[in-house]
Design a protein around this motif. Sequence first.
Motif, PDB file in Angstrom:
ATOM      1  N   ALA A 138       0.625  -1.160  -0.175  1.00  0.00           N
ATOM      2  CA  ALA A 138      -0.018   0.130  -0.139  1.00  0.00           C
ATOM      3  C   ALA A 138       0.729   1.310   0.017  1.00  0.00           C
ATOM      4  N   LEU A 139       1.989   1.214   0.598  1.00  0.00           N
ATOM      5  CA  LEU A 139       3.228   2.163   0.578  1.00  0.00           C
ATOM      6  C   LEU A 139       4.415   1.578  -0.047  1.00  0.00           C
ATOM      7  N   THR A 140       5.238   2.569  -0.765  1.00  0.00           N
ATOM      8  CA  THR A 140       6.449   2.257  -1.488  1.00  0.00           C
ATOM      9  C   THR A 140       7.484   2.780  -0.644  1.00  0.00           C
ATOM     10  N   PRO A 141       8.348   1.989  -0.157  1.00  0.00           N
ATOM     11  CA  PRO A 141       9.675   2.437   0.506  1.00  0.00           C
ATOM     12  C   PRO A 141      10.445   3.458  -0.396  1.00  0.00           C
ATOM     13  N   ALA A 142      10.959   4.337   0.466  1.00  0.00           N
ATOM     14  CA  ALA A 142      12.148   5.267  -0.107  1.00  0.00           C
ATOM     15  C   ALA A 142      13.308   4.736  -0.803  1.00  0.00           C
ATOM     16  N   ARG A 143      13.859   3.667   0.100  1.00  0.00           N
ATOM     17  CA  ARG A 143      14.849   2.705  -0.080  1.00  0.00           C
ATOM     18  C   ARG A 143      14.437   1.261   0.423  1.00  0.00           C
ATOM     19  N   GLY A 144      14.850   0.264  -0.170  1.00  0.00           N
ATOM     20  CA  GLY A 144      14.648  -1.085   0.506  1.00  0.00           C
ATOM     21  C   GLY A 144      13.470  -1.908  -0.443  1.00  0.00           C
ATOM     22  N   GLU A 145      13.631  -3.133  -0.068  1.00  0.00           N
ATOM     23  CA  GLU A 145      12.580  -4.021  -0.845  1.00  0.00           C
ATOM     24  C   GLU A 145      11.850  -4.756   0.059  1.00  0.00           C
ATOM     25  N   VAL A 146      10.682  -5.252  -0.357  1.00  0.00           N
ATOM     26  CA  VAL A 146       9.966  -6.534   0.311  1.00  0.00           C
ATOM     27  C   VAL A 146       9.645  -7.233  -0.844  1.00  0.00           C
ATOM     28  N   ARG A 147       9.888  -8.764  -0.501  1.00  0.00           N
ATOM     29  CA  ARG A 147       9.958  -9.864  -1.313  1.00  0.00           C
ATOM     30  C   ARG A 147       9.028 -10.802  -0.788  1.00  0.00           C
ATOM     31  N   LEU A 148       8.263 -11.647  -1.664  1.00  0.00           N
ATOM     32  CA  LEU A 148       7.422 -12.782  -1.295  1.00  0.00           C
ATOM     33  C   LEU A 148       8.206 -14.049  -1.915  1.00  0.00           C
ATOM     34  N   ALA A 149       8.173 -14.977  -1.098  1.00  0.00           N
ATOM     35  CA  ALA A 149       9.087 -16.177  -1.312  1.00  0.00           C
ATOM     36  C   ALA A 149       8.859 -16.718  -2.668  1.00  0.00           C
ATOM     37  N   ALA A 150       7.947 -17.155  -3.119  1.00  0.00           N
ATOM     38  CA  ALA A 150       7.524 -17.792  -4.390  1.00  0.00           C
ATOM     39  C   ALA A 150       7.547 -16.686  -5.652  1.00  0.00           C
ATOM     40  N   GLU A 151       7.090 -15.457  -5.506  1.00  0.00           N
ATOM     41  CA  GLU A 151       6.776 -14.670  -6.350  1.00  0.00           C
ATOM     42  C   GLU A 151       7.881 -13.448  -6.649  1.00  0.00           C
ATOM     43  N   GLY A 152       8.794 -13.288  -5.718  1.00  0.00           N
ATOM     44  CA  GLY A 152       9.788 -12.183  -5.745  1.00  0.00           C
ATOM     45  C   GLY A 152       9.514 -10.874  -5.114  1.00  0.00           C
ATOM     46  N   PRO A 153       9.790  -9.842  -5.849  1.00  0.00           N
ATOM     47  CA  PRO A 153       9.754  -8.689  -5.384  1.00  0.00           C
ATOM     48  C   PRO A 153       8.062  -8.211  -5.205  1.00  0.00           C
ATOM     49  N   LEU A 154       7.764  -7.443  -4.460  1.00  0.00           N
ATOM     50  CA  LEU A 154       6.199  -7.274  -4.281  1.00  0.00           C
ATOM     51  C   LEU A 154       5.971  -6.378  -5.054  1.00  0.00           C
ATOM     52  N   LYS A 155       6.795  -5.267  -5.674  1.00  0.00           N
ATOM     53  CA  LYS A 155       6.847  -4.170  -6.370  1.00  0.00           C
ATOM     54  C   LYS A 155       6.347  -4.755  -7.797  1.00  0.00           C
ATOM     55  N   ARG A 156       6.942  -5.840  -8.292  1.00  0.00           N
ATOM     56  CA  ARG A 156       6.499  -6.286  -9.688  1.00  0.00           C
ATOM     57  C   ARG A 156       5.178  -7.037  -9.752  1.00  0.00           C
ATOM     58  N   LEU A 157       4.461  -7.216  -8.713  1.00  0.00           N
ATOM     59  CA  LEU A 157       3.415  -8.000  -8.850  1.00  0.00           C
ATOM     60  C   LEU A 157       1.815  -7.210  -9.475  1.00  0.00           C
ATOM     61  N   SER A 158       1.287  -7.715  -9.885  1.00  0.00           N
ATOM     62  CA  SER A 158       0.110  -6.927 -10.255  1.00  0.00           C
ATOM     63  C   SER A 158      -0.929  -7.329  -9.116  1.00  0.00           C
ATOM     64  N   SER A 159      -2.248  -6.468  -9.178  1.00  0.00           N
ATOM     65  CA  SER A 159      -3.081  -6.475  -7.782  1.00  0.00           C
ATOM     66  C   SER A 159      -3.584  -7.759  -7.749  1.00  0.00           C
ATOM     67  N   ARG A 160      -3.781  -8.440  -8.848  1.00  0.00           N
ATOM     68  CA  ARG A 160      -4.516  -9.854  -8.653  1.00  0.00           C
ATOM     69  C   ARG A 160      -3.280 -10.872  -7.973  1.00  0.00           C
ATOM     70  N   GLN A 161      -2.282 -10.714  -8.585  1.00  0.00           N
ATOM     71  CA  GLN A 161      -1.140 -11.695  -8.146  1.00  0.00           C
ATOM     72  C   GLN A 161      -0.788 -11.477  -6.658  1.00  0.00           C
ATOM     73  N   ARG A 162      -1.018 -10.196  -6.395  1.00  0.00           N
ATOM     74  CA  ARG A 162      -0.455  -9.847  -4.789  1.00  0.00           C
ATOM     75  C   ARG A 162      -1.500 -10.276  -4.120  1.00  0.00           C
ATOM     76  N   ALA A 163      -3.089 -10.463  -4.542  1.00  0.00           N
ATOM     77  CA  ALA A 163      -3.990 -10.696  -3.641  1.00  0.00           C
ATOM     78  C   ALA A 163      -4.005 -12.191  -3.410  1.00  0.00           C
ATOM     79  N   ARG A 164      -3.507 -13.150  -4.417  1.00  0.00           N
ATOM     80  CA  ARG A 164      -3.374 -14.397  -4.363  1.00  0.00           C
ATOM     81  C   ARG A 164      -2.347 -14.775  -3.226  1.00  0.00           C
ATOM     82  N   ALA A 165      -1.247 -14.006  -3.166  1.00  0.00           N
ATOM     83  CA  ALA A 165      -0.184 -14.327  -2.273  1.00  0.00           C
ATOM     84  C   ALA A 165      -0.119 -13.623  -1.109  1.00  0.00           C
ATOM     85  N   LEU A 166      -0.920 -12.710  -0.787  1.00  0.00           N
ATOM     86  CA  LEU A 166      -0.808 -11.831   0.421  1.00  0.00           C
ATOM     87  C   LEU A 166      -2.137 -11.267   0.731  1.00  0.00           C
ATOM     88  N   ALA A 167      -2.707 -11.442   2.093  1.00  0.00           N
ATOM     89  CA  ALA A 167      -3.867 -10.957   2.360  1.00  0.00           C
ATOM     90  C   ALA A 167      -3.795 -10.123   3.626  1.00  0.00           C
TER      91      ALA A 167
END
Length: 268
Positions: free
Chosen positions: A61-90
């Motif tokens: 919901a927010l974007t870091p000024a620096r740094g990264e959030v990753r999901l194990a199977a999907e990789g960097p959170l910022k690269r996921l579509s809203s549908r991919q993100r909803a399947r991976a994270l609630a």
Amino acid sequence: MVSEPAPAAPALSARGLHFAYPGGAPVLAGLDLDLFPGELYALIGPNGSGKSTLLRLLSGALTPARGEVRLAAEGPLKRLSSRQRARALAMVPQGLAQVPEWCVADFVASGRYAHLPPLRSPSAADRAAVAAALETCDLSGLEQRPLPELSGGQRQRALLARALVQESPVWLVDEPTSSLDLPHQLATFELIAALTCQGRAVLTVTHDLNLAGQFATRLGLLNGGRLVAQGSAEEVLCPAVLEPVYGPRLHYGRLPGSGAPFVLPARG
């Protein structure tokens, strides 16, 4: 010689998170965090310490000024579509900024959108998932009740039910018991603890140190935008860790039976 099993990879990880709101001081400065499958991680800390901001960064919901959030199977959170993100994270917010004029069943069913192809109606399996979530969250009988007519606690349980039907492996939960009565506070922590037994990774922000002490696999204490302590309830809910953050007016004890530590504010 028997080799040791490889350690589990984090379901979600954050590295070097920096964030500040426009015109404000830094809220987070270089924060690292790992959340593992099967873990209930309770994030505690005083008001203004950065807990809700961190949760919004972890959810995207927010974007870091620096740094990264990753999901194990999907990789960097910022690269996921809203549908991919909803399947991976609630994400379960503390409440709704605007309460839609939906009935409870339709609101809960909206959590299935990530599993539905465009223009496809819900299947029998989708409807069964909604019915099961309503029952699990003690909302049976309220299916057709408009959300604005619910109490704050009932709406909070509807948010939990909507997250259940997403079937996401990672949950982020913001103060889930803040508007609930005592039995439903306990039931909510029992629910999210049960999710971890199914292999889900759950991070919850909470001010209820005592429920966190009973249910959390691990606690993290956030203060001034930094994780100043992480560990078991015994390691975190103790004077040496809490008093530099919360002050000395605390009473410590252990619950009969389980022996789980508890902390209460104490006069004088």
